[in-house]
Scaffold this motif. Structure first.
Motif: not given
Length: 283
Positions: A115-119, A160-164, A188-196
C-alpha cells in the motif's frame, strides 16, 4: 490445419508443463555458468534458482540479458547492501510506514499487498525514502522464493493527489531500482482514484517505464462498477482498505506493524549489531 490441431491436443498438459520446466532449469543452469562460480559463491542466498528464474522471466528468458542484469545487480548489492537493512534502520519509520506499508493480508492469489499513500507528505530525504522502498523490496524478494510468478500487488491511493506529492527524480530512481534490481516482483499495480491532472504526469512517467511494467498498471475508481468488480475479484473486501473500495476501516496499528517487520527481518536473516541494532552500512 486439422492435423496441427490433433498434434497439439495429443500432448498432455502435464508433459507440456514438464518440458517447459526442463527448459527453464536448463536456462537457469546456463545463467549460473555465465555468472561463474566465484560470483554465485559470493551471494548464494541472492543468486538462488528463484532469483535467476525471476530475472530470466523479466528478460524474456534470454540467458545473456538475464546474466548481464544479474551482474549489474550484484555490483549494486555489494555497494548498497540491501540485505542488511532492518526495520530499525528506517528513519522516521513511525511516520513513513503510514505512507508505504505491507498489508497484513494477501490477495486471493496469495500475493503480497503493498500500500502506498503519496498524499501523505514524507518527512524523510530522498535517499531515505529510497532506502525504505528497497527494504520493502527485499521482503517481496524473500516472498517470491516460493512463488512461480510475480508475487506483489501494489495499491496506490491517489485521492487528493497533487503534482508535488510525487517528485519526478524520486519516482525515476525508484522505478530504475524496481526494474533493474528487483524485476519480476510486481504482478499488478493499481492506481486508485487518480485526479485528471495525473494524466499529464502519467505520460511523462511512461517514458521511463518498461512496456512489461506498464502493462501491469490498472486505473480504478471506487465509484465505478467495473473498477469495483476488478477489485472484488482480486481481494477479500472485508480485509481491503476502504480507500480502495473495501470494507476495512480499521486504523493503521504501528505497534503490530513494527512487530511484523521485525519478524520479517529475522526470516531474512538481516544481521544485527551486538547491541541489537542493524549492522547496515546505510545511514
Amino acid at each position: 490445419m486439422s492435423n496441427l490441431l490433433k498434434a497439439k491436443s495429443w500432448v498432455p498438459e502435464e508433459k507440456a508443463a514438464a518440458t517447459a520446466s526442463d527448459e527453464q532449469n536448463d536456462k537457469i543452469k546456463k545463467v549460473r555458468e555465465l555468472l561463474g562460480s566465484q560470483m554465485t559463491a559470493e551471494m548464494p542466498s541472492f543468486l538462488s534458482d528463484a532469483t535467476i528464474r525471476r530475472f530470466l522471466r523479466a528478460r524474456n528468458w534470454s540467458t545473456e540479458q538475464a546474466t548481464k542484469a544479474l551482474k549489474e545487480t550484484v555490483k549494486w548489492r555489494r555497494q548498497y547492501r540491501p540485505d542488511t537493512i532492518r526495520w530499525e534502520d528506517i528513519p522516521g519509520r513511525e511516520h513513513e510506514a503510514r505512507r508505504i506499508y505491507i498489508a497484513d493480508y494477501f490477495d486471493k492469489n496469495g500475493r503480497i499487498v503493498f500500500i502506498s499513500n503519496p498524499t501523505i507528505k514524507s518527512k524523510s530525504s530522498t535517499k531515505d525514502q529510497i532506502k525504505q522502498l528497497v527494504y520493502n523490496l527485499e521482503i517481496f524478494a524473500m516472498h517470491s522464493e516460493n512463488m512461480e510468478d510475480e508475487c506483489t500487488v501494489w495499491l496506490t491511493d491517489f485521492q487528493g493527489w497533487v503534482l508535488t506529492n510525487t517528485p519526478l527524480p524520486l519516482l525515476r530512481e525508484c522505478t530504475h531500482i524496481i526494474q533493474n534490481h528487483y524485476p519480476g516482483l510486481i504482478s499488478v499495480a493499481i492506481l486508485s482514484n487518480p485526479p485528471r491532472i495525473f494524466e499529464s504526469f502519467w505520460k511523462i512517467v511512461c517514458c521511463f517505464i518498461e512496456p512489461k511494467l506498464k502493462e501491469k498498471v490498472k486505473f480504478v475508481y471506487t465509484n465505478n462498477p467495473e473498477s469495483h468488480k476488478i477489485v472484488a475479484d482480486m481481494f477479500d473486501l472485508d480485509k481491503l482498505e476502504s480507500a480502495f473500495g473495501g470494507r476495512n476501516t480499521l486504523p493503521f496499528d504501528m505497534d503490530k506493524y513494527a512487530e511484523r517487520m521485525k519478524r520479517s527481518d529475522q526470516m531474512r536473516g538481516a544481521p544485527m549489531h551486538a547491541n541489537g541494532y542493524s549492522c547496515s552500512t546505510q545511514t
